[in-house]
Design an enzyme around this catalytic site. Structure first.
Site, PDB file in Angstrom:
ATOM      1  CG  HIS A  11      -1.852  -1.137   1.314  1.00 16.34           C
ATOM      2  ND1 HIS A  11      -1.435  -2.404   1.668  1.00 16.34           N
ATOM      3  CD2 HIS A  11      -3.186  -1.224   1.082  1.00 16.34           C
ATOM      4  CE1 HIS A  11      -2.485  -3.223   1.652  1.00 16.34           C
ATOM      5  NE2 HIS A  11      -3.550  -2.539   1.308  1.00 16.34           N
ATOM      6  CG  HIS A  51      -3.586   0.126   4.928  1.00 12.43           C
ATOM      7  ND1 HIS A  51      -4.586   0.375   5.845  1.00 12.43           N
ATOM      8  CD2 HIS A  51      -3.467   1.250   4.202  1.00 12.43           C
ATOM      9  CE1 HIS A  51      -5.054   1.588   5.669  1.00 12.43           C
ATOM     10  NE2 HIS A  51      -4.386   2.144   4.689  1.00 12.43           N
ATOM     11  N   GLY A  99      -3.366  -3.549  11.627  1.00  8.44           N
ATOM     12  CA  GLY A  99      -3.867  -4.044  10.354  1.00  8.44           C
ATOM     13  C   GLY A  99      -5.382  -4.116  10.400  1.00  8.44           C
ATOM     14  N   PRO A 100      -5.957  -4.889  11.346  1.00  5.38           N
ATOM     15  CG  PRO A 100      -6.500  -6.780  12.563  1.00  5.38           C
ATOM     16  CD  PRO A 100      -5.339  -5.928  12.191  1.00  5.38           C
ATOM     17  CG  LEU A 101      -8.376  -0.645   8.860  1.00  7.19           C
ATOM     18  CD1 LEU A 101      -9.150  -0.055   7.690  1.00  7.19           C
ATOM     19  CD2 LEU A 101      -7.025   0.034   8.983  1.00  7.19           C
ATOM     20  CG  ASN A 170      -6.514   9.494   2.412  1.00  8.42           C
ATOM     21  OD1 ASN A 170      -7.602   8.969   2.213  1.00  8.42           O
ATOM     22  ND2 ASN A 170      -5.463   8.807   2.878  1.00  8.42           N
ATOM     23  CG  HIS A 246      -6.005   2.092  -0.480  1.00  4.12           C
ATOM     24  ND1 HIS A 246      -5.846   0.790  -0.028  1.00  4.12           N
ATOM     25  CD2 HIS A 246      -6.468   2.781   0.579  1.00  4.12           C
ATOM     26  CE1 HIS A 246      -6.188   0.715   1.241  1.00  4.12           C
ATOM     27  NE2 HIS A 246      -6.580   1.909   1.633  1.00  4.12           N
ATOM     28  CB  SER A 370     -23.202 -10.209  35.811  1.00  6.96           C
ATOM     29  OG  SER A 370     -24.497  -9.671  36.018  1.00  6.96           O
ATOM     30  CD  GLU A 390     -19.766  -6.099  25.066  1.00  4.06           C
ATOM     31  OE1 GLU A 390     -20.810  -6.384  25.684  1.00  4.06           O
ATOM     32  OE2 GLU A 390     -19.729  -5.266  24.118  1.00  4.06           O
ATOM     33  CG  PHE A 416     -22.515 -10.295  25.204  1.00  2.54           C
ATOM     34  CD1 PHE A 416     -23.341 -10.547  24.116  1.00  2.54           C
ATOM     35  CD2 PHE A 416     -23.102 -10.030  26.426  1.00  2.54           C
ATOM     36  CE1 PHE A 416     -24.722 -10.520  24.236  1.00  2.54           C
ATOM     37  CE2 PHE A 416     -24.482 -10.006  26.560  1.00  2.54           C
ATOM     38  CZ  PHE A 416     -25.299 -10.252  25.466  1.00  2.54           C
ATOM     39  CG  HIS A 440     -23.889 -15.119  33.086  1.00  5.63           C
ATOM     40  ND1 HIS A 440     -22.962 -14.570  33.942  1.00  5.63           N
ATOM     41  CD2 HIS A 440     -25.111 -14.759  33.564  1.00  5.63           C
ATOM     42  CE1 HIS A 440     -23.588 -13.911  34.908  1.00  5.63           C
ATOM     43  NE2 HIS A 440     -24.893 -14.018  34.718  1.00  5.63           N
ATOM     44  CG  HIS A 452     -28.389 -12.833  27.179  1.00  6.18           C
ATOM     45  ND1 HIS A 452     -29.033 -12.190  26.147  1.00  6.18           N
ATOM     46  CD2 HIS A 452     -27.979 -11.854  28.036  1.00  6.18           C
ATOM     47  CE1 HIS A 452     -29.035 -10.889  26.375  1.00  6.18           C
ATOM     48  NE2 HIS A 452     -28.397 -10.657  27.500  1.00  6.18           N
TER      49      HIS A 452
END
Length: 646
Positions: A11, A51, A99-101, A170, A246, A370, A390, A416, A440, A452
Site C-alpha cells: 500500500h 496497511h 492491520g485490523p483497522l 485523505n 491505495h 455479574s 467489549e 458477548f 454465564h 444470551h
C-alpha cells in the site's frame, strides 16, 4: 514506492501522503531512542492504519533503529522483519500489531491509560519518571470501524490528555472516494466525545503539522485530534488522490514519473548521506534517555522501594511467592468444600491474587456485578467500568499490556466474547498475557434465552492458537486456572465461569496436584477400566453421577476432569496416556457447548453429549435438561460407546 514495487505488493498511497506528517513527528516531537526501543519513558507511536506499514518502516530505518535497508528491500517476504502489516515483536520500534483497522487506535488509548495510571502510582514530587505521550495515526477506515467510537468515547470521558491522534484525512478508501459512505463531521464527532480538535492542518506542510503538535505539548485535560488534510499517493502524477494509489504497486513508469514530479533523482533505495545524517535521531534519543536515567537514579535513592517495583514491573517479573494466597485458597477449598458458582469462585481468586500483585488492573463491560471481576478493596484507580464496550475494553487492555507496568483482567458474558473476538485474536497473535473472564457460560443462563446462551464460543476460543482456555468445575480448579493464567507471560488466557452453583469435588492429593496439567483423573474406575467420561465445568458432576450409575451396573467407568484442553495436550505423552489410555476406545465427552472440539479426545467410537443448536428460554435447570444435559443421557452415551466396540 520502491519497497512496494520490489514486493509487487503493498500500500504505497498512505505512506506517500503521510510522509510530511511522519517527518514532523519523528524528527521534532517524538521522544524516543532508536538504540533502545524498550526505554520505559519513550513516547509511544502507533500506526493504526497498518496497511501503510512502509511509512513506519521508513521512519524506523531513517531515524536509526536496527532496521537496515536490506529489510526494506525485503518488504513482505518470508523471514523479513518488514511484514505486510506491522507485527509486534518482529520489528524493533513496532509497538503493536496493526492491520485490523481501529484496533491500533484503541491500543493507543490503552497505552495512554497505562501511562497515566503508572504516573499516579510512581511519580513523586520532583520526580516525574513516567511522563510521555502516546501518538497514533488513523485513517478513514479506522474511524469507520465501530471500535473507534467505543475507544474515542472512553478516552474523552477519561480525559487522557497525553493521547494525540493524527487523522489522515485523505477521503479515499479501497472502494474509492469515501464521501458516499463516510460523510460524517469527524471533528464535530470528536468534540462531542470531549476531545480537543485541531482542524484543517495541511498534512503536506511539515511546519504546519509541527505547529499543531506543539499545541499538544502541555495538554493534560483532553486528548487531541489533529485533522491533517492529505492527498493519498502524494506526488504521483496519475494516481495521487485516487484509490489506485491505495493498495497496489504504482508500476515502474509511474514511479519514474513521480520521481520527476518530486525532483528526486536518486536510484531505488538510495538515500544521500547528508539526508541520512539529518534524519538520524540516535544522538538526540541517547541524550534524552541518559537524562531520564540520571533522574531515575536520584528517584531510586529517594524512593528505593518504588524504584524497585517500577523496574520489576517493566521487566515483566512476578513478585516472589506471589501465588501463595491462591494456593492457600485452593487448599482451604479442598479441605472445606461448599457449593459455589464458579464466577463467585473466580472473584475469590482475584481477591487472593490482588494481595500480592499490585499491578493487577481489572474491569468489566457494564457487568461488574455479574462477572464479579472487581475484587475486595480494589482501588478505584485499578478497576474500570468500561461501559458496554467489549471490543474496546479488550483492545484497550491489550494496549495497557503493550505499554508495560500492568497485568489486566476484564469480564463480560461468554456469549458477548464475539463482540471482542478480533482483539482476543490479536492478544494471542502478539503473545500478550491478557486474562479474559467470561461468565454465564452455558444454556444454564436460563430465562434470558438463546441470545444470551453461549453454544459455539468455546470451540472458537479453543481453536485460537496461543490462547489458553480454562473451564473449571469448582473453586479448587478455579484457583489453579487463575494461577496458571497469571503465571503465563507469553499469551492470553480465557477463563470460563458459571452463573449457577456447582458441586465441589472430592480429590486425593495426586488429583489435586494434577489439576495444573489441564486434565486429570478425578474419579478412578472400580474394577477393570471399560469407559472414560471426560467433562468440564458444571458438567463434571453429571459425569460423576453417571459413573456411579455405570459402576452399579458393573461397568468400570473413569471420570476425567479436563478444565483446559490446550494445557492437557501440552503434557508429556506418558502423562496423557496415563489419563486417557489409548487402549480404551469407549469414551464420552460431556459439555454444555458445541461438541466439535471433543472428537479429538473420544475418537470415532466415542460419543459426545453436547449442544449443537441454539438454546431455549426457560429456567436454567429446565433449559439444561431440554438441551440433553442429563445424567441419563451421559449413561446412555457411555453404553452406546461400549456397543460401538462390538
Amino acid at each position: 514506492m520502491d519497497a512496494v514495487q520490489a514486493a509487487a505488493s503493498g500500500h504505497p498511497g498512505a505512506p506517500m501522503g503521510l510522509a510530511d506528517v511522519g517527518e514532523a513527528l519523528w524528527c521534532d516531537h517524538l521522544q524516543h531512542n532508536p538504540a533502545d526501543p524498550k526505554w520505559a519513558n519513550r513516547d509511544r507511536f502507533v500506526l493504526s492504519n497498518g496497511h501503510g506499514s512502509m511509512l513506519l518502516y521508513s521512519l524506523l530505518h531513517l531515524t536509526g533503529y536496527d532496521l537496515p535497508m536490506s529489510e526494506l528491500k525485503d518488504f513482505r517476504q518470508l523471514g523479513s522483519r518488514t511484514a505486510g502489516h506491522p507485527e509486534y515483536g518482529e520489528c524493533p520500534g513496532v509497538e503493536t500489531t496493526t492491520g485490523p483497522l481501529g484496533q491500533g487506535f484503541a491500543n493507543a488509548v490503552g497505552m495512554a491509560l497505562a501511562e497515566r495510571s503508572s504516573a499516579e502510582a510512581f511519580n513523586r514530587p520532583g520526580f516525574d519518571i513516567v511522563d510521555h505521550k502516546t501518538y497514533v495515526i488513523v485513517g478513514d477506515g479506522c474511524l469507520m470501524e465501530g471500535i473507534s467510537h467505543e475507544a474515542a468515547s472512553l478516552a474523552g470521558t477519561l480525559q487522557l490528555g497525553k493521547l494525540v491522534c493524527l487523522y489522515d484525512d485523505n477521503g479515499i478508501s479501497i472502494d474509492g472516494e469515501v464521501e458516499g459512505w463516510f460523510a460524517e463531521d469527524v471533528p464535530a464527532r470528536f468534540e462531542a466525545y470531549g476531545w480537543r480538535v485541531i482542524r484543517n492542518v495541511d498534512g503536506h506542510d511539515g511546519d504546519a503539522v509541527s505547529a499543531a503538535l506543539l499545541q499538544t505539548r502541555n495538554a493534560t485535560d483532553k486528548p487531541t485530534l489533529i485533522c491533517c488534510r492529505t492527498v493519498i499517493g502524494y506526488g504521483s502524477p496519475a494516481k495521487a488522490g485516487t484509490a489506485g494509489a491505495h493498495g497496489a504497486a504504482l508500476g515502474d513508469a509511474e514511479i519514474e514519473a513521480t520521481r520527476r514530479q518530486l525532483n528526486w533523482g536518486h536510484a531505488p533505495f538510495e538515500i544521500p548521506q547528508h539526508i541520512s545524517e539529518a534524519w538520524d535521531q540516535r544522538a538526540r534519543g541517547a541524550t534524552a534517555q541518559q537524562q531520564w536515567e540520571a533522574s531515575f537514579a536520584d528517584y531510586a535513592a529517594a524512593h528505593p522501594e518504588l524504584a524497585a517495583e517500577f523496574t520489576r514491573r517493566h521487566e515483566h517479573r512476578l513478585p516472589a511467592n506471589w501465588a501463595q494466597p491462591l494456593q492457600q485458597l485452593a487448599a482451604d477449598a479442598q479441605a472445606n468444600p461448599a457449593p459455589l458458582a464458579t464466577r463467585q469462585a473466580s472473584q475469590k481468586c482475584i481477591t487472593a491474587a490482588a494481595q500480592t500483585l499490585p499491578e493487577l488492573f481489572g474491569g468489566s463491560a457494564d457487568l461488574t456485578g455479574s462477572n464479579l471481576t472487581r475484587w475486595d478493596d480494589a482501588p478505584d484507580a485499578q478497576y474500570m467500568n468500561f461501559g458496554v464496550r467489549e471490543f474496546a475494553m479488550t483492545a484497550i487492555t491489550n494496549g495497557m499490556l503493550l505499554h508495560g507496568g500492568w497485568r489486566t483482567q476484564t469480564g463480560t458474558f461468554l456469549v458477548f466474547m464475539e463482540y471482542a473476538r478480533n482483539a482476543v485474536r490479536l492478544a494471542a497473535l502478539m503473545g500478550l498475557p491478557n486474562i479474559f473472564v467470561y461468565t454465564h457460560d452455558s444454556v444454564a443462563v436460563g430465562e434470558d434465552g438463546p441470545t444470551h446462551q453461549p453454544v459455539e464460543q468455546l470451540v472458537n476460543l479453543r481453536s485460537t492458537p496461543n490462547l489458553s482456555t480454562w473451564r473449571p468445575c469448582d473453586l479448587v480448579e478455579s484457583a489453579v486456572a487463575w494461577e496458571a493464567s497469571i503465571n503465563r507471560l507469553d499469551g492470553p488466557s480465557a477463563l470460563i465461569f458459571t452463573r449457577q452453583k456447582t458441586t465441589p469435588q472430592a480429590r486425593d492429593a495426586q488429583a489435586f496436584a494434577n489439576i495444573a496439567c489441564g486434565g486429570y483423573v478425578l474419579r478412578e474406575e472400580v474394577g477393570k477400566l471399560q469407559v472414560i467420561i471426560i467433562a468440564t465445568g458444571s458438567e463434571v458432576q453429571l459425569a460423576i453421577d453417571a459413573a456411579i450409575q455405570l459402576t452399579d451396573q458393573g461397568v468400570g467407568a473413569r471420570v476425567v476432569s479436563m478444565p483446559s484442553t490446550d494445557v492437557f495436550l501440552a503434557q508429556p505423552a506418558a502423562y496423557r496416556e496415563a489419563v486417557l489410555p489409548s487402549g480404551i476406545a469407549a469414551r464420552v465427552a460431556v459439555e454444555a457447548a458445541h461438541s466439535e472440539s471433543w472428537y479429538r479426545f473420544v475418537g470415532l467410537q466415542g460419543e459426545v453429549v453436547g449442544i449443537d443448536r441454539f438454546g431455549v428460554c426457560a429456567p436454567g435447570d429446565i433449559a439444561m435438561a431440554e438441551m440433553g444435559m442429563t445424567v441419563a443421557n451421559v449413561v446412555a452415551a457411555a453404553q452406546l460407546s461400549l456397543e460401538n466396540l462390538g
